[in-house]
Design a protein around this motif. Structure first.
Motif, PDB file in Angstrom:
ATOM      1  N   THR A  63       0.696  -1.805   5.511  1.00  0.00           N
ATOM      2  CA  THR A  63       1.464  -2.976   5.063  1.00  0.00           C
ATOM      3  C   THR A  63       2.808  -2.596   4.446  1.00  0.00           C
ATOM      4  N   ASP A  64       2.926  -1.332   3.996  1.00  0.00           N
ATOM      5  CA  ASP A  64       4.191  -0.894   3.402  1.00  0.00           C
ATOM      6  C   ASP A  64       5.271  -0.789   4.481  1.00  0.00           C
ATOM      7  N   PRO A  65       6.397  -1.510   4.306  1.00  0.00           N
ATOM      8  CA  PRO A  65       7.455  -1.540   5.334  1.00  0.00           C
ATOM      9  C   PRO A  65       7.998  -0.156   5.706  1.00  0.00           C
ATOM     10  N   ASP A  66       8.230   0.681   4.691  1.00  0.00           N
ATOM     11  CA  ASP A  66       8.782   2.017   4.959  1.00  0.00           C
ATOM     12  C   ASP A  66       7.801   2.880   5.748  1.00  0.00           C
ATOM     13  N   MET A  67       6.535   2.848   5.343  1.00  0.00           N
ATOM     14  CA  MET A  67       5.512   3.616   6.053  1.00  0.00           C
ATOM     15  C   MET A  67       5.321   3.094   7.475  1.00  0.00           C
ATOM     16  N   LYS A  68       5.402   1.772   7.597  1.00  0.00           N
ATOM     17  CA  LYS A  68       5.245   1.163   8.917  1.00  0.00           C
ATOM     18  C   LYS A  68       6.366   1.604   9.853  1.00  0.00           C
ATOM     19  N   GLU A  69       7.580   1.642   9.325  1.00  0.00           N
ATOM     20  CA  GLU A  69       8.727   2.072  10.128  1.00  0.00           C
ATOM     21  C   GLU A  69       8.583   3.536  10.552  1.00  0.00           C
TER      22      GLU A  69
END
Length: 208
Positions: free
Chosen positions: A69-75
């Motif tokens: 769910t974390d945007p940075d990790m997802k990217e």
């Protein structure tokens, strides 16, 4: 293709065991036979191992993406996933080439002849650049080069050069270089800034 690669990898692992088996080592002819067979499939087996690792990395990134769910990790995971997909496509093309039937001359050393064609002095300079390119490529592959004959020009070009390259799989890597090579550019020998077309012929022959 995958089933064939799996069979090659399985055989490679079996051969790796055999060449280290004391009983096999005692039989020098059998040991040499296994060593040769292992060497012939080693590149394909290692490339398939690389394929499997990247495939697994891509699957792991895809699985983590489903719950992240974390945007940075997802990217970051998306970048890894698409990077793995790109690498897999590249390795697949390499594996297709490795699976092609082997030319009996593939492991031979080569004699290369480079001749300047249309273009005069500019063609001779282009011939020299090609010669240096092949020598540098040989060095990067830890192959040995030896100049046999050459005919140079006053400006440092080459009218003709014959040289040998020796090493593992040389002919397999260079046999498609034979033919006419062409360059279009404004040469150092041109004072009016006009584009010249120059040609050079390259002949790659397996060493007898």
């Amino acid at each position: 293709m995958i089933s064939k690669l799996s069979g090659i990898l399985e055989r490679f692992e079996k051969l790796s065991e055999l060449v280290s088996d004391p009983d096999v080592i005692k039989d020098i002819e059998l040991w040499q036979k296994y060593v040769k067979e292992r060497a012939e499939i080693e590149e394909t087996a290692n490339k398939y191992l690389e394929y499997k690792k990247i495939e697994e990395d891509g699957k792991s990134a895809e699985e983590l993406l489903k719950s992240e769910t974390d945007p940075d990790m997802k990217e970051m995971l998306e970048e890894e996933y698409y990077s793995c997909k790109k690498k897999l496509a590249e390795i697949t093309d390499e594996l297709k080439i490795l699976l092609l039937p082997k030319d009996p001359d593939d492991n031979k050393n080569v004699i290369i002849e480079i001749r300047g064609g249309a273009g005069g002095e500019e063609a001779a300079l282009f011939a020299y650049e090609l010669y240096r390119m092949y020598v540098k490529y040989a060095e990067s592959n830890r192959w040995k080069t030896e100049e046999i004959d050459s005919n140079t020009t006053e400006l440092g070009g080459i009218k003709e050069v014959v040289f040998s390259i020796s090493g593992k799989g040389v002919y397999s890597k260079l046999k498609y270089e034979s033919g006419v090579h062409r360059v279009q550019r404004v040469p150092d020998t041109e004072s009016q800034g006009r584009i010249h077309t120059s040609t050079v012929t390259v002949a790659v022959l397996p060493e007898a």
